[in-house]
Design a protein around this motif. Sequence first.
Motif, PDB file in Angstrom:
ATOM      1  N   THR A   1      -2.005  11.861  38.753  1.00 36.12           N
ATOM      2  CA  THR A   1      -0.729  11.275  38.376  1.00 36.12           C
ATOM      3  C   THR A   1      -0.405  10.133  39.326  1.00 36.12           C
ATOM      4  O   THR A   1      -1.140   9.873  40.286  1.00 36.12           O
ATOM      5  CB  THR A   1       0.389  12.328  38.433  1.00 36.12           C
ATOM      6  OG1 THR A   1       0.570  12.731  39.795  1.00 36.12           O
ATOM      7  CG2 THR A   1       0.044  13.544  37.585  1.00 36.12           C
TER       8      THR A   1
ATOM      9  N   ASP B   1       4.322  13.461  34.798  1.00 29.41           N
ATOM     10  CA  ASP B   1       3.297  14.221  34.090  1.00 29.41           C
ATOM     11  C   ASP B   1       2.084  13.391  33.692  1.00 29.41           C
ATOM     12  O   ASP B   1       0.978  13.918  33.590  1.00 29.41           O
ATOM     13  CB  ASP B   1       3.885  14.834  32.805  1.00 29.41           C
ATOM     14  CG  ASP B   1       5.161  15.598  33.057  1.00 29.41           C
ATOM     15  OD1 ASP B   1       5.162  16.469  33.944  1.00 29.41           O
ATOM     16  OD2 ASP B   1       6.170  15.338  32.362  1.00 29.41           O
TER      17      ASP B   1
ATOM     18  N   TRP C   1      -1.221  15.976  28.201  1.00 24.98           N
ATOM     19  CA  TRP C   1      -1.888  15.023  29.075  1.00 24.98           C
ATOM     20  C   TRP C   1      -3.232  15.562  29.563  1.00 24.98           C
ATOM     21  O   TRP C   1      -3.351  16.734  29.916  1.00 24.98           O
ATOM     22  CB  TRP C   1      -1.011  14.701  30.284  1.00 24.98           C
ATOM     23  CG  TRP C   1       0.281  14.050  29.970  1.00 24.98           C
ATOM     24  CD1 TRP C   1       1.522  14.634  29.966  1.00 24.98           C
ATOM     25  CD2 TRP C   1       0.491  12.679  29.593  1.00 24.98           C
ATOM     26  NE1 TRP C   1       2.482  13.712  29.625  1.00 24.98           N
ATOM     27  CE2 TRP C   1       1.881  12.506  29.386  1.00 24.98           C
ATOM     28  CE3 TRP C   1      -0.361  11.597  29.414  1.00 24.98           C
ATOM     29  CZ2 TRP C   1       2.425  11.291  29.018  1.00 24.98           C
ATOM     30  CZ3 TRP C   1       0.180  10.380  29.041  1.00 24.98           C
ATOM     31  CH2 TRP C   1       1.570  10.230  28.851  1.00 24.98           C
TER      32      TRP C   1
ATOM     33  N   ASN D   1      -2.217  19.241  29.957  1.00 27.62           N
ATOM     34  CA  ASN D   1      -0.958  19.564  30.614  1.00 27.62           C
ATOM     35  C   ASN D   1       0.170  19.139  29.679  1.00 27.62           C
ATOM     36  O   ASN D   1       0.559  17.972  29.677  1.00 27.62           O
ATOM     37  CB  ASN D   1      -0.852  18.836  31.955  1.00 27.62           C
ATOM     38  CG  ASN D   1       0.342  19.299  32.770  1.00 27.62           C
ATOM     39  OD1 ASN D   1       0.882  20.371  32.546  1.00 27.62           O
ATOM     40  ND2 ASN D   1       0.752  18.479  33.720  1.00 27.62           N
TER      41      ASN D   1
ATOM     42  N   ALA E   1       3.882  18.664  27.790  1.00 29.06           N
ATOM     43  CA  ALA E   1       5.301  18.534  28.117  1.00 29.06           C
ATOM     44  C   ALA E   1       6.025  17.937  26.919  1.00 29.06           C
ATOM     45  O   ALA E   1       5.454  17.137  26.168  1.00 29.06           O
ATOM     46  CB  ALA E   1       5.516  17.663  29.354  1.00 29.06           C
TER      47      ALA E   1
ATOM     48  N   SER F   1       6.357  16.175  41.288  1.00 30.07           N
ATOM     49  CA  SER F   1       5.045  15.770  41.780  1.00 30.07           C
ATOM     50  C   SER F   1       5.093  15.341  43.235  1.00 30.07           C
ATOM     51  O   SER F   1       4.077  15.367  43.935  1.00 30.07           O
ATOM     52  CB  SER F   1       4.503  14.620  40.922  1.00 30.07           C
ATOM     53  OG  SER F   1       4.334  15.045  39.583  1.00 30.07           O
TER      54      SER F   1
ATOM     55  N   ARG G   1      11.251  17.353  29.413  1.00 35.97           N
ATOM     56  CA  ARG G   1      11.633  16.219  30.250  1.00 35.97           C
ATOM     57  C   ARG G   1      12.627  15.325  29.512  1.00 35.97           C
ATOM     58  O   ARG G   1      12.569  15.182  28.290  1.00 35.97           O
ATOM     59  CB  ARG G   1      10.405  15.382  30.613  1.00 35.97           C
ATOM     60  CG  ARG G   1       9.240  16.166  31.177  1.00 35.97           C
ATOM     61  CD  ARG G   1       9.551  16.825  32.483  1.00 35.97           C
ATOM     62  NE  ARG G   1       8.329  17.268  33.150  1.00 35.97           N
ATOM     63  CZ  ARG G   1       8.292  18.203  34.078  1.00 35.97           C
ATOM     64  NH1 ARG G   1       9.410  18.802  34.469  1.00 35.97           N
ATOM     65  NH2 ARG G   1       7.143  18.540  34.636  1.00 35.97           N
TER      66      ARG G   1
END
Length: 348
Positions: free
Chosen positions: A10, A40, A177, A286, A288, A319, A335
């Motif tokens: 990221t 993300d 992701w 991943n 979101a 992060s 998010r």
Amino acid sequence: MATLPTTNLTLADWAKRRDPDGSMATVVNILSQSNEILDDAVFKEANGPTSHRVTVATGLPDVYWRQVNQGIYPSHGTTAQIDEGIGMLETRSEVDIALARLEDDERALRLSEARMRLEAMNQELSSTVFYGNTTVNPEKFMGLAPRYSSKAAGNGQNVFKCGGAGVDNTSIYLVGWGDETCHMIFPEGSSAGIEQRDLGEQTVDVFSNSSGTGTYTGKMQALVDWYCIKTGLVVKDWRYVARLCNIDVSDLTGFANSQGLTAYSTNILHQMANAIYRLPNPGMCNPAFYMNRTVHSAMSRMAMEKQSSVLTIEQGLSSFGTARRYLSFMGIPIRRCDSIINAEAVVI
């Protein structure tokens, strides 16, 4: 929720690889804090300086059951190559040198002056992730909304309509992701994130003044900083992105009681669950959800009133290691992205 392997980087990861002076990390941190999608998004080096060529499977080879002394036919899969473009977003900050010399911490002053430009940069980048359309603006990169814009398209099974038919519609996006699913790119041979240069003291133009004898350009001495981000979006496997469209904003916000809100939002929650099950293998990405503050506030209200056991408020770390609370649906974080507008056209 799936955990990404360490090869998925990221912006926060890239910031930690910068030089010890921390200037780059500061800029990246500003962008990430203002734009939750960058917490993300996976960043990957492109295989070209201005674009990234992706090879995707379009057909599988034939396979056969056979018996002894029977043959099979040779077969092969089919592929296609797609070039994903890289856009270049820039801004400059110019601080009057007389003003800079009034401050003890010149660097802090210059960064404070640059924050508004960085915020504009952040908003434009986030907006392009969702709405960039190279057919209309070839200097940008292609965003998610144009890619998932019709139920009749090849990826239409990942487009979920939520009943809106007016002019005040919005969307929720589910993005998985990963290196092999959906990721951001930066030019070959460079690094992810903002490139910042201190261009030092320069003579800059500040205004034009017309008079009877001609036109004059005002000049001053300024300390100049230049910022640039070169990036693009790659959807390598379209099955790992879904769009919940046609969410009627007035219907979502127009209820005076929680029961009415629940009645309308239940359909949205059902569609969010449907979207999750469109991901072929959640373990390799991943995921979101992304929505604007209008939809996010409705979801928060439902979570606070315990109207859905799968919609919860979680405690975690960003992060960059800072504590934060966030919404979660079936273990997938939600998010907030204000660049998702409330005036989307109806998707048919």
